[in-house]
Design a protein around this motif. Structure first.
Motif, PDB file in Angstrom:
ATOM      1  N   THR A  74       0.849  -1.189   0.000  1.00 24.90           N
ATOM      2  CA  THR A  74       0.000   0.000   0.000  1.00 24.90           C
ATOM      3  C   THR A  74       0.882   1.234   0.000  1.00 24.90           C
ATOM      4  N   SER A  76       1.896   4.937   0.782  1.00 28.31           N
ATOM      5  CA  SER A  76       1.589   5.889   1.846  1.00 28.31           C
ATOM      6  C   SER A  76       2.560   7.052   1.778  1.00 28.31           C
ATOM      7  N   THR A  80       2.368  13.827   6.402  1.00 29.43           N
ATOM      8  CA  THR A  80       1.231  14.689   6.098  1.00 29.43           C
ATOM      9  C   THR A  80       1.106  15.708   7.222  1.00 29.43           C
ATOM     10  N   THR A 220       0.471  16.954   1.851  1.00 27.65           N
ATOM     11  CA  THR A 220       0.957  15.571   1.831  1.00 27.65           C
ATOM     12  C   THR A 220       2.191  15.487   0.949  1.00 27.65           C
ATOM     13  N   TRP A 294       0.611   7.131  -5.723  1.00 27.53           N
ATOM     14  CA  TRP A 294      -0.290   8.027  -5.012  1.00 27.53           C
ATOM     15  C   TRP A 294      -0.708   7.374  -3.701  1.00 27.53           C
ATOM     16  N   PRO A 295      -0.773   8.132  -2.619  1.00 26.79           N
ATOM     17  CA  PRO A 295      -1.158   7.535  -1.327  1.00 26.79           C
ATOM     18  C   PRO A 295      -2.479   6.782  -1.411  1.00 26.79           C
ATOM     19  N   GLY A 296      -2.478   5.577  -0.861  1.00 24.20           N
ATOM     20  CA  GLY A 296      -3.670   4.743  -0.862  1.00 24.20           C
ATOM     21  C   GLY A 296      -3.713   3.714  -1.976  1.00 24.20           C
ATOM     22  N   MET A 297      -2.820   3.803  -2.961  1.00 20.82           N
ATOM     23  CA  MET A 297      -2.816   2.849  -4.069  1.00 20.82           C
ATOM     24  C   MET A 297      -2.359   1.462  -3.582  1.00 20.82           C
ATOM     25  N   PHE A 298      -2.854   0.414  -4.269  1.00 26.18           N
ATOM     26  CA  PHE A 298      -2.394  -0.951  -4.036  1.00 26.18           C
ATOM     27  C   PHE A 298      -1.428  -1.331  -5.158  1.00 26.18           C
TER      28      PHE A 298
END
Length: 401
Positions: A74, A76, A80, A220, A294-298
């Motif tokens: 993931t 992150s 931030t 971020t 990008w933050p949150g991508m798998f």
């Protein structure tokens, strides 16, 4: 009355003898026919050549095999920051837009600073007065000392003058600190970016009254960026050994087909194993100037913490399962196959890393057609119809890569 006898007359002895002879002759003919047929079948079987099975073979290869570990990760942000005001004031201007990339130190908001300006001017005036008073007190102290040396004043009068000068020096330090504090408060009226990154939503506008508890915007950091993932706890020791030797490269695959990849480095190994899942948490850092992460991508994460040196590899379909365990069909010098037991240490890229007492490099093994074989079967080799079959292990490895 006359009694009529119904008993059949007995057959003559000669007739019974003929029947027995006929039966014996018939039995001899049947037995002779059976012996003749079996003899012919045996002769045909002896004259028929042994059955030959067509198979696809490959050679056992020996090379260094990097052990590749794959996990789901993931993305992150490294950090931030939520930007908040340090004083209660009205927003004078908003200098950014939502979703904008900002640099560290770039101006974000301007607050109404008229009150802070007035306080600063007041303290600066007080500081100037304190300096003037101190200069006057120091001049008076010099005169008092001169008079004391000439015995025109007492020691007590000199002490009063010295105390007055010392008090004014202390007051000057207080006034200087007050001015510095007001300068800091005045600086809070201009809010700048503490880090470089991308801004989020902006819930305030020009003219909004804000308090120190209000969130103005979040920033971020996306370059560089982190990827968090986990591995089984059995990989902890190899990871520690690899980190002791230097940086451990980590590859992340982007996109649904994993066509785009970039390389980062392992930066963090958690200090405890998750007892619920038996995994260890890891973190890798990647450059992200193009903002594709990008933050949150798998994403799919791959790393190779160790290498199997001088390992024997074969196509994975060559490994057979039997009652006694796994084995390979090995082609001998007379094209006769025999089974050789093996242990499989790793399966990767269509190749199996094996070990066994009887395994040697360049040994010919059966890859396809093993279902029709038994130890001692005679085979003939042919080229494979499918890609990657019947090739040397070096060629197969290149195709897998």
């Amino acid at each position: 009355m006359e009694v009529i006898s119904r008993t059949k007359p007995a057959r003559p002895a000669g007739s019974r003898r003929k029947l027995m002879v006929s039966g014996l002759v018939l039995a001899a003919l049947i037995a002779g026919s059976w012996v003749w047929r079996n003899h012919g079948a045996s002769t045909e079987a002896k004259s028929k050549p042994a059955e030959v099975t067509t198979v696809v073979t490959a050679a056992v290869a020996q090379s260094d095999v990097p052990v590749r570990l794959t996990a789901n990760g993931t993305v992150s942000a490294q950090q931030t920051v939520v930007v908040r005001p340090q004083l209660s004031a009205v927003i004078k201007a908003v200098h950014i837009k939502e979703g904008q990339f900002v640099q560290k130190g770039e101006t974000l908001f301007s607050l109404d600073a008229r009150t802070e300006d007035a306080n600063l001017s007041k303290t600066e005036g007080q500081l100037a007065k304190s300096r003037a008073d101190l200069r006057n007190a120091e001049r008076n102290l010099e005169r008092q000392r001169e008079l004391y040396r000439q015995n025109f004043i007492s020691q007590a009068a000199l002490d009063v003058a010295e105390n007055q000068a010392d008090a004014l020096r202390g007051q000057l330090v207080v006034d200087q600190a007050t001015v510095q504090a007001n300068l800091v408060a005045r600086g809070f009226s201009v809010i700048t970016a503490p880090i470089a990154g991308r801004t989020g939503a902006i819930p305030v506008y020009q003219g909004s009254l804000v308090q120190p508890t209000d969130a103005l915007v979040s920033i971020t950091q996306v370059d560089p960026i982190n990827v968090n993932f986990t591995l089984p706890e059995r990989e902890f020791v190899p990871l520690q050994q690899a980190r002791a030797k230097g940086e451990v490269p980590v590859i992340v695959q982007l996109g649904p087909a994993g066509k785009e990849a970039r390389t980062g480095r392992l930066t963090f190994v958690d200090n405890a194993v998750d007892t619920a899942s038996g995994t260890i948490g890891l973190k890798a850092e990647f450059p992200n100037a193009d903002k594709h992460l990008w933050p949150g991508m798998f994403v799919t994460v791959t790393l190779s913490p160790r290498t199997l040196a001088g390992a024997f590899t074969v196509p994975v379909q060559a490994v057979q399962n039997g009652p006694q365990g796994r084995f390979l069909y090995v082609v001998g010098g007379n094209n006769e196959v025999s089974s050789v037991p093996v242990n499989v240490n790793l399966v990767q890229d269509g190749l199996a890393v094996i070990e066994g007492d009887a395994i040697a490099p360049e040994m010919r093994i059966v890859v396809e057609g093993a279902q029709n074989l038994r130890p001692g079967s005679i085979v003939t080799e042919t080229k494979a119809n499918g890609p990657g079959m019947g090739l040397s292990m070096e060629q197969t490895g290149r195709q897998a890569r």
